[in-house]
Design an enzyme around this catalytic site. Structure first.
Site, mmCIF file in Angstrom:
data_model
loop_
_atom_site.group_PDB
_atom_site.id
_atom_site.type_symbol
_atom_site.label_atom_id
_atom_site.label_comp_id
_atom_site.label_asym_id
_atom_site.label_seq_id
_atom_site.Cartn_x
_atom_site.Cartn_y
_atom_site.Cartn_z
ATOM 1 N N ASP A 118 -39.027 20.948 -8.608
ATOM 2 C CA ASP A 118 -37.556 20.719 -9.389
ATOM 3 C C ASP A 118 -37.745 19.469 -10.225
ATOM 4 O O ASP A 118 -36.860 19.222 -11.097
ATOM 5 C CB ASP A 118 -36.859 19.870 -8.256
ATOM 6 N N GLY A 119 -38.805 18.536 -10.233
ATOM 7 C CA GLY A 119 -39.196 17.554 -11.270
ATOM 8 C C GLY A 119 -39.203 18.050 -12.536
ATOM 9 O O GLY A 119 -38.831 17.789 -13.533
ATOM 10 N N ASP A 165 -27.232 -1.838 -0.760
ATOM 11 C CA ASP A 165 -28.414 -1.574 -1.344
ATOM 12 C C ASP A 165 -28.087 -0.982 -2.884
ATOM 13 O O ASP A 165 -28.922 -1.048 -3.670
ATOM 14 C CB ASP A 165 -29.332 -0.732 -0.650
ATOM 15 N N THR A 171 -27.360 17.255 -3.613
ATOM 16 C CA THR A 171 -28.456 17.861 -2.405
ATOM 17 C C THR A 171 -29.743 17.145 -2.565
ATOM 18 O O THR A 171 -30.547 17.395 -1.817
ATOM 19 C CB THR A 171 -28.708 19.343 -2.567
ATOM 20 N N ALA A 172 -29.863 15.978 -3.470
ATOM 21 C CA ALA A 172 -30.831 15.058 -3.483
ATOM 22 C C ALA A 172 -30.705 13.684 -2.856
ATOM 23 O O ALA A 172 -30.629 13.872 -1.551
ATOM 24 C CB ALA A 172 -31.236 15.098 -5.029
ATOM 25 N N TYR A 173 -30.711 12.977 -3.636
ATOM 26 C CA TYR A 173 -30.778 11.330 -3.146
ATOM 27 C C TYR A 173 -29.386 11.295 -2.378
ATOM 28 O O TYR A 173 -29.237 10.697 -1.360
ATOM 29 C CB TYR A 173 -31.018 10.203 -4.014
#
Length: 438
Positions: free
Chosen positions: A183-184, A312, A323-325
């Site tokens: 994905d990167g 945070d 769907t990531a972080y």
């Protein structure tokens, strides 16, 4: 009494005929128009027949239901503004179309991965020798010793066009993109194009592969189908981010005496503003950085303060980034075709702070709170990390340049398959049924 009935029937007929908005999706693309205040109404998916003809509705193939009724009683309706009409597109109708046959292709390979050397060579040979295409490759990819010292690959390498990130502009020279990696690589491809992005074909040669639906085993036939225009697309919206920083510099001030009698030499003075712009595919993350204190940032929506984040940090993500972080922080997962922006707190110091979804057209602004104890840090798709001080601002809205990602099957099937294969969504041992007594 009969005259009143005639008037009533006439008024109902006028309402049903004059205020009838018809949807092209629900009525087989027929041409309908409606005149109001001397101007013709354009077709819209929010248009629909009047209340009396609701039985004619039929569900479309899209993720959305039937078109809503826009008339409310005999006299009330929702006046359409032609400038703000939203046309909801059927995901199945998003197909790749070439105005001219593609001639140039950008091949992006994951750096420092020896397993990708052979697929990279095979793909480049196929594109240059069999398809006679111009291949663009990043210069640092060819500096790999395994590629530089390969004599058999030398003739192919001489045909490449090379570029360097942040130095060479290739935005108007690329017809489509092929990514080899995870994905990167897709996120990196997005960062190279701050304007219009060519279609992207991503092969799953990395670890997760949520955004890379293609397998490399039969890449020849798959690439040929894309070149011929036989492919579906999913338009992944991006975020347009503008960072405004109060540029300060330390300078010596004459006669600047501190309380202890020492000349002050570290007085800061504002000398202007520094503006930076980014196109973000996944998310903008604002966090507390190395500080041990809670981050304290204000979030504005269209100029109005909506909340202060104490925790945070906060994640502002696209549906692709949901769907990531954001998913790891407890947010919902949104299909890429949904026009939205998600705001997700990171470990908020409040039990009632839940992630929210706002419309794609709004503008968010994030700033340090006046009483914040420390600065904050911001990153864009995990890159370009920088510090945010008092007076700095981060403006975020939906970009008008989405990333067209080529699908393996279609936008809906690919997304649910990625949820099942990569994230193991709703995987559970099935419950046993009751035994039927004989």
């Amino acid at each position: 009494m009969e005259m009143n009935r005639e008037k009533l029937c006439t008024s109902k007929a006028d309402v049903s005929s004059d205020s009838a908005y018809h949807c092209s999706t629900c009525h087989d693309d027929e041409e309908w128009s409606h005149t109001s205040r001397g101007r013709a109404k354009s077709r819209s998916l929010s248009a629909s027949p009047a209340l009396g003809s609701t039985k004619e509705f039929r569900r479309t193939r899209s993720l959305h239901g039937p078109c809503p009724v826009t008339t409310f009683g005999p006299k009330a309706c929702m006046l359409q503004n032609p400038k703000t009409i939203m046309h909801i597109q059927d995901p199945a109708s998003q197909r790749l179309t070439w105005n001219k046959p593609p001639k140039s292709v950008l091949v992006i390979k994951k750096i420092r991965d020896a397993s990708l050397l052979q697929p990279f060579k095979e793909l480049c040979v196929y594109l240059t020798e069999e398809n006679n295409m111009i291949v663009y490759v990043e210069k640092k990819v060819l500096e790999d010793p395994a590629i530089a010292n390969d004599d058999n690959f030398g003739p192919v390498k001489k045909k490449f066009c090379t570029f360097r990130e942040d130095y060479d502009d290739i935005s108007n020279q690329i017809d489509f993109i092929i990514c080899l990696g995870g994905d990167g690589t897709l996120l990196y491809a997005s960062s190279l194009f701050q304007g219009s992005v060519p279609p992207v074909m991503a092969f799953h040669l990395g670890s997760l592969g949520f955004l890379t639906p293609f397998n490399f085993e039969n890449f020849q036939s798959q690439v040929t189908q894309v070149i011929e225009g036989n492919a579906a697309l999913v338009l992944r919206s991006r975020l347009k981010v503008k960072v405004v920083k109060e540029h300060r510099e330390k300078m010596t001030v004459q006669n600047g005496i501190e309380e202890n009698g020492v000349v002050s030499t570290n007085i800061e003075k504002e000398v202007g503003k520094q503006i930076m712009q980014y196109q973000v595919l996944n998310e903008v993350v604002v966090d507390r950085g190395p500080s041990s204190y809670l981050s304290n940032v204000d979030v504005f929506l269209d100029g109005h303060l909506i909340t202060t984040v104490q925790g945070d940090g906060v994640i502002v993500s696209t549906p692709t980034g949901s769907t990531a972080y954001a998913a790891a922080a407890g947010a919902s997962m949104i299909h890429p075709n949904v026009p939205a922006i998600m705001i997700t707190p990171i470990c908020p110091h409040s039990l009632s702070f839940r992630p929210i979804v706002v419309p794609a057209g709004v503008e968010l602004k994030i700033m340090l709170s006046p009483d914040a104890r420390n600065t904050a840090w911001v990153s864009f798709d995990g890159r370009k990390r920088q510090e945010i001080c008092h007076g700095d601002s981060i403006s975020i809205t939906t970009s008008c340049y989405p990333l067209p990602s080529i699908c393996f099957r279609d936008p809906v099937s690919d997304w649910f398959e990625s949820l099942a294969e990569c994230l193991h969504w709703n995987v559970r041992k099935k419950q046993n049924n009751f035994a039927v007594e004989e």
